[in-house]
Scaffold this motif. Sequence first.
Motif, PDB file in Angstrom:
ATOM      1  N   VAL A  67      28.688  18.868  17.837  1.00  0.00           N
ATOM      2  CA  VAL A  67      28.296  18.601  16.446  1.00  0.00           C
ATOM      3  C   VAL A  67      27.402  19.713  15.885  1.00  0.00           C
ATOM      4  O   VAL A  67      27.662  20.202  14.782  1.00  0.00           O
ATOM      5  CB  VAL A  67      27.645  17.215  16.311  1.00  0.00           C
ATOM      6  CG1 VAL A  67      27.086  17.008  14.912  1.00  0.00           C
ATOM      7  CG2 VAL A  67      28.641  16.127  16.658  1.00  0.00           C
ATOM      8  N   PRO A  68      26.341  20.169  16.604  1.00  0.00           N
ATOM      9  CA  PRO A  68      25.539  21.254  16.040  1.00  0.00           C
ATOM     10  C   PRO A  68      26.332  22.546  15.839  1.00  0.00           C
ATOM     11  O   PRO A  68      26.106  23.267  14.873  1.00  0.00           O
ATOM     12  CB  PRO A  68      24.424  21.471  17.063  1.00  0.00           C
ATOM     13  CG  PRO A  68      24.358  20.213  17.832  1.00  0.00           C
ATOM     14  CD  PRO A  68      25.740  19.663  17.835  1.00  0.00           C
ATOM     15  N   LEU A  69      27.265  22.819  16.720  1.00  0.00           N
ATOM     16  CA  LEU A  69      28.089  24.020  16.581  1.00  0.00           C
ATOM     17  C   LEU A  69      28.962  23.934  15.323  1.00  0.00           C
ATOM     18  O   LEU A  69      29.025  24.873  14.540  1.00  0.00           O
ATOM     19  CB  LEU A  69      28.955  24.213  17.822  1.00  0.00           C
ATOM     20  CG  LEU A  69      29.772  25.486  17.870  1.00  0.00           C
ATOM     21  CD1 LEU A  69      28.872  26.709  17.818  1.00  0.00           C
ATOM     22  CD2 LEU A  69      30.624  25.511  19.119  1.00  0.00           C
TER      23      LEU A  69
ATOM     24  N   GLN B  24      20.125  17.113  11.577  1.00  0.00           N
ATOM     25  CA  GLN B  24      18.697  17.051  11.246  1.00  0.00           C
ATOM     26  C   GLN B  24      18.164  15.645  11.447  1.00  0.00           C
ATOM     27  O   GLN B  24      17.075  15.449  11.975  1.00  0.00           O
ATOM     28  CB  GLN B  24      18.462  17.476   9.800  1.00  0.00           C
ATOM     29  CG  GLN B  24      18.812  18.912   9.513  1.00  0.00           C
ATOM     30  CD  GLN B  24      17.801  19.876  10.089  1.00  0.00           C
ATOM     31  OE1 GLN B  24      17.840  20.215  11.260  1.00  0.00           O
ATOM     32  NE2 GLN B  24      16.897  20.300   9.253  1.00  0.00           N
ATOM     33  N   PHE B  25      18.928  14.637  10.997  1.00  0.00           N
ATOM     34  CA  PHE B  25      18.463  13.255  11.105  1.00  0.00           C
ATOM     35  C   PHE B  25      18.483  12.753  12.541  1.00  0.00           C
ATOM     36  O   PHE B  25      17.799  11.789  12.866  1.00  0.00           O
ATOM     37  CB  PHE B  25      19.282  12.338  10.203  1.00  0.00           C
ATOM     38  CG  PHE B  25      19.095  12.639   8.740  1.00  0.00           C
ATOM     39  CD1 PHE B  25      17.836  12.858   8.212  1.00  0.00           C
ATOM     40  CD2 PHE B  25      20.177  12.710   7.896  1.00  0.00           C
ATOM     41  CE1 PHE B  25      17.649  13.154   6.871  1.00  0.00           C
ATOM     42  CE2 PHE B  25      20.005  13.001   6.552  1.00  0.00           C
ATOM     43  CZ  PHE B  25      18.742  13.217   6.035  1.00  0.00           C
ATOM     44  N   LEU B  26      19.262  13.383  13.405  1.00  0.00           N
ATOM     45  CA  LEU B  26      19.295  12.998  14.815  1.00  0.00           C
ATOM     46  C   LEU B  26      18.224  13.721  15.623  1.00  0.00           C
ATOM     47  O   LEU B  26      18.248  13.698  16.842  1.00  0.00           O
ATOM     48  CB  LEU B  26      20.677  13.282  15.416  1.00  0.00           C
ATOM     49  CG  LEU B  26      21.815  12.445  14.860  1.00  0.00           C
ATOM     50  CD1 LEU B  26      23.150  12.897  15.445  1.00  0.00           C
ATOM     51  CD2 LEU B  26      21.577  10.969  15.126  1.00  0.00           C
TER      52      LEU B  26
ATOM     53  N   PRO C 124      17.649  25.475   8.891  1.00  0.00           N
ATOM     54  CA  PRO C 124      17.289  24.055   8.777  1.00  0.00           C
ATOM     55  C   PRO C 124      17.309  23.528   7.348  1.00  0.00           C
ATOM     56  O   PRO C 124      17.609  22.367   7.123  1.00  0.00           O
ATOM     57  CB  PRO C 124      15.867  24.003   9.351  1.00  0.00           C
ATOM     58  CG  PRO C 124      15.743  25.209  10.201  1.00  0.00           C
ATOM     59  CD  PRO C 124      16.631  26.249   9.592  1.00  0.00           C
ATOM     60  N   GLN C 125      17.030  24.387   6.376  1.00  0.00           N
ATOM     61  CA  GLN C 125      17.028  23.941   4.985  1.00  0.00           C
ATOM     62  C   GLN C 125      18.440  23.641   4.493  1.00  0.00           C
ATOM     63  O   GLN C 125      18.625  23.054   3.434  1.00  0.00           O
ATOM     64  CB  GLN C 125      16.392  25.007   4.079  1.00  0.00           C
ATOM     65  CG  GLN C 125      14.961  25.305   4.391  1.00  0.00           C
ATOM     66  CD  GLN C 125      14.781  26.296   5.550  1.00  0.00           C
ATOM     67  OE1 GLN C 125      15.732  26.828   6.097  1.00  0.00           O
ATOM     68  NE2 GLN C 125      13.552  26.525   5.931  1.00  0.00           N
TER      69      GLN C 125
ATOM     70  N   GLY D  92      24.654  20.171   3.471  1.00  0.00           N
ATOM     71  CA  GLY D  92      25.499  19.246   4.203  1.00  0.00           C
ATOM     72  C   GLY D  92      25.596  17.903   3.505  1.00  0.00           C
ATOM     73  O   GLY D  92      26.674  17.314   3.410  1.00  0.00           O
ATOM     74  N   SER D  93      24.478  17.430   2.971  1.00  0.00           N
ATOM     75  CA  SER D  93      24.485  16.175   2.215  1.00  0.00           C
ATOM     76  C   SER D  93      25.324  16.311   0.953  1.00  0.00           C
ATOM     77  O   SER D  93      26.048  15.391   0.577  1.00  0.00           O
ATOM     78  CB  SER D  93      23.053  15.761   1.826  1.00  0.00           C
ATOM     79  OG  SER D  93      22.320  15.446   2.970  1.00  0.00           O
TER      80      SER D  93
END
Length: 139
Positions: free
Chosen positions: A103-105, A118-120, A129-130, A135-136
């Motif tokens: 998933v991160p990849l 980020q939420f996980l 990270p910003q 993504g949202s």
Amino acid sequence: MGLIRFLLACAVVLGHSPGWGITPDKFASGFIQPYYAVQAFFVISGFYMALIHEKYASKKWVFYVNRYSRLIVSYWIVALLTFSLSRYLEAPFPQFKEGTPIVPLIANLSLFGADTVQFLDQVGWILVPQGWSLGSELW
């Protein structure tokens, strides 16, 4: 409107740049706080999207493809710069190794799922990270 968006973007960049000696208390003398700049930027972006809603009413997929194309190129440029500078400055950076969840990849390459990662609480696995807000937006 373009100048306002530019100034808001500058406030956000400066807010994410504490390593340059810029701290939130230095914004108090006349410049907008980064948190409020982000909120205002989202409002203006929503306004622009509402303006073009009718143009894409019958072809929503065209809107989504165009939007993704604009976002992903900018994201890749920032991610590449982040990766390059982190190596140059010898900053701590996540090490992807065998057993790293996919998933991160995927999130780093496509932006899809960047908010989920980020939420996980796997913040260290995202190059930018910003980018969680992008993504949202894609979802």
